[in-house]
Design an enzyme around this catalytic site. Structure first.
Site, PDB file in Angstrom:
ATOM      1  CB  SER A 212      -1.212   0.225   1.221  1.00  0.00           C
ATOM      2  OG  SER A 212      -1.825   0.885   0.733  1.00  0.00           O
ATOM      3  CG  ASP A 328      -6.284  -3.183  -4.304  1.00  0.00           C
ATOM      4  OD1 ASP A 328      -7.280  -2.728  -3.403  1.00  0.00           O
ATOM      5  OD2 ASP A 328      -5.186  -3.103  -3.703  1.00  0.00           O
ATOM      6  CG  HIS A 359      -5.391  -2.933   0.018  1.00  0.00           C
ATOM      7  ND1 HIS A 359      -4.450  -2.418  -1.245  1.00  0.00           N
ATOM      8  CD2 HIS A 359      -4.971  -2.501   0.845  1.00  0.00           C
ATOM      9  CE1 HIS A 359      -3.911  -1.623  -0.971  1.00  0.00           C
ATOM     10  NE2 HIS A 359      -3.887  -1.478   0.485  1.00  0.00           N
TER      11      HIS A 359
END
Length: 607
Positions: A212, A328, A359
């Site tokens: 991320s 995601d 994710h």
């Protein structure tokens, strides 16, 4: 003649002495760094923290910002003079975040084009213990013969500076750390003192990874072209903050965080020095961001262009192993696809790993190991000759991807599908073109979710067009495109498109990809330009086209592929009052799908 007892005893002593004095070093087997027992005792690891000075000052104190860094290394780097390569992760999250306080997010319940009401600003309460910034990566890589380094990004934790959420300092900060790891004299034992510290245990070869935001920063560092950064493994990286918070001109939230925007993320991560926060807030959040993020039009501008790493890739040299999930809906798969595509065009070593989940989700450790072994240890393991794409097939373990020559699948070809009337119930998707001038209408109502609309047998709030029921599985691989001819009853409207697989699977163990193939959103006001919107004339038809999110999915026999067109998306867009009418001209609307095997494969499966 038999050897004497003394000779045997002497040989044994010599062997024992050699074993005792033999230096520990990395071990490689089958192209991967192996766990070395001499490196595998956490009680013997050396852990220390320090600061690395950068070339910028973003907190306004007139001094170069210093980044807080921690180091975890095997004891042999101290006792035996061993030098090892570095696995490095940087993050704005290590010292804590603001949490989901009420009012943190923007209120999305307002008309399009309206100025939204103010939101609530909150303060982060910093946490953490020295010398440990983070324990991530350590148990994987230190036993395999790496030093692991972490740093808090600008304006977070004990690092100086200000968060900018994609600004230049977030690229230059890890660059400074990497330069220190490769010999630059910019390391200090304290935040403000002058005592220097050297990375004498580093070979000068650095790899970065993280998930991320922590996956964004390896790419940010790589775009500086810093020589010592040899390889990066970004996992679900945000590669453009415009693509994260906007979609083809439309104000769109990342999945799960309705009302988030770049200034919200700034507040969420701003855990740095409390005495510097007012200056940072005034300079970055309340001036630069407030003047440029533009939640009214959603247009692309220089502010957003400066936070798109695709625009900064020219200096990049690092070998890229990219990782992402096709489902995601937070950091969407376009983020990884666009960067990997450009890196391939630049001639860089590139592999991409995709899975079918949401994710996060790193490649298998073995795949990451081969990447770092080649580019950090310099072992000729032939990883550059491995498959260029690895896709985890539906319901397979993330540890068991299927190898492909590339992504998109080299045999994928665009297939254009046209629409026939009946969308309030279900029209058809067909390869046969039609010259009909038919139009169909839908009425916006954000009270219905996308799933509600897809499952409805009939609805005035969406248009649905279905392929024939597939007689055999159909493999989609790549980027779908939609071209729409529409008119709106109002000067502004949301436009949302879902590609779904029907019948909808409502089983408790259903996967998201059982139902949602891919999605896309756009602002019809940006039909001509991403950077300049234009109010729609009610009743006038406009044509616009845009990409859906990248995907690689095998749609099983017995399902129908459905194109669903609707307006406000409850999970992602602003929430205007219901009632806006969209009229779709079927003669100017078509869907293009990347089908493995092309039109022949589609018609074989669908007829």
């Amino acid at each position: 003649m038999k050897p004497s007892f003394l000779a045997l005893f002497g040989a044994l002593l010599l062997f024992s002495f050699s074993a005792l004095t033999q230096k520990a070093e990395p071990v490689f087997k089958d192209g991967e760094a192996q766990i070395v027992e001499a490196f595998n005792n956490p009680d013997e690891w050396i852990r220390e923290d320090l600061w690395v000075e950068t070339e910028f000052d973003t907190d306004g104190d007139g001094k170069p910002d210093r980044m807080h860094v921690d180091v975890t290394r095997p004891k042999q780097t101290e006792t035996e003079g061993l030098k090892l390569p570095v696995v490095y992760e940087s993050s704005p999250y290590y010292a804590g975040t603001a949490g989901m306080a009420p009012g943190l997010f923007w209120n999305v319940k307002h008309e399009l084009g309206a100025t939204p009401p103010p939101r609530t600003h909150i303060e982060v309460k910093r946490r953490g213990e020295r010398p440990i910034i983070s324990n991530s990566q350590i148990r994987t890589w230190v036993p395999r013969g790496y030093v692991v380094v972490h740093s808090s990004s600008p304006g977070t934790g004990l690092s100086d500076g200000s968060p900018t959420v994609g600004g230049d300092n977030e690229s230059l900060a890890p660059k400074a750390v990497i330069e220190w790891l490769s010999g630059k004299d910019n390391g200090y034992t304290s935040r403000e003192g002058n005592e220097k510290v050297q990375a004498y245990w580093s070979t000068g070869k650095v790899g970065m990874t993280g998930t991320s935001y922590n996956g964004t920063l390896p790419l940010a560092a790589a775009t500086t072209g810093v020589d010592a950064l040899k390889a990066i493994i970004p996992i679900a990286p945000n590669t453009s903050y415009y693509h994260y918070y906007r979609s083809n001109g439309l104000v769109r939230s990342p999945g799960g965080y309705l009302g988030e925007d770049i200034d919200v993320l700034y507040d969420f991560i701003h855990s740095g020095d409390e005495s510097k926060r007012a200056y940072n807030n005034r300079t970055v959040r309340d001036t630069e961001m407030a003047n440029n993020l533009d939640r009214v039009t959603g247009d692309y501008n220089e502010f957003w262009a400066g936070r798109d790493y695709l625009n900064d890739m020219k200096p990049m040299k690092a070998a890229l192993l990219m990782s992402h999930g096709f489902n995601d809906w937070n950091v969407m798969p376009e983020h990884s696809y666009r960067i990997a595509k450009k890196a391939k065009e630049m001639g860089l070593p590139v592999q991409i790993y995709y899975h079918q989940d949401g994710h996060g989700g790193p490649p298998p450790v073995s795949q990451m190991n081969r990447w770092f072994t080649k580019y950090l240890h310099g072992i000729d393991n032939g990883v550059e000759n491995d498959a260029k794409a690895w896709v985890v097939r539906e319901r397979d373990s993330q540890k068991e991807p299927t190898a492909y020559a590339d992504y998109p699948h080299p045999a994928a070809q665009d297939v254009t599908l046209h629409l026939t009337k009946g969308g309030n119930t279900a029209g058809n998707l067909t390869t046969a073109s039609s010259k009909t001038k038919a139009t169909e209408k839908l009425v916006d109502d954000v009270n219905f979710s996308g799933a509600d609309l897809a499952k409805a047998k009939t609805s005035e709030n969406r248009l649905l067009y279905l392929s024939p029921t597939l007689k055999e599985a159909l493999h989609l691989s790549g980027v779908g495109k939609i071209e729409i001819k529409l008119a709106s009853s109002k000067p502004a409207a949301n436009l949302s498109v879902w590609l779904v697989a029907l019948p909808w699977n409502e089983a408790a163990d259903a996967k998201i990809y059982d139902n949602i193939i891919t999605r896309g959103w756009a602002d019809p006001q940006n039909y001509k330009s991403l950077s300049k919107s234009e109010p729609l004339k009610p009743g006038k038809f406009y044509s616009l086209s845009f990409d859906l999110q990248p995907d690689d999915q095998i749609i099983p026999a017995g399902q129908q592929i459905g194109l669903m067109i609707f307006s406000s998306d409850k999970e992602f867009t602003l929430h205007p009052e219901p009632g806006t009418e969209l009229t779709i001209g079927l003669d100017g609307t078509k869907l293009t799908l990347p089908v493995v095997g092309g039109k022949a494969a589609f018609e074989k499966a669908a007829n």
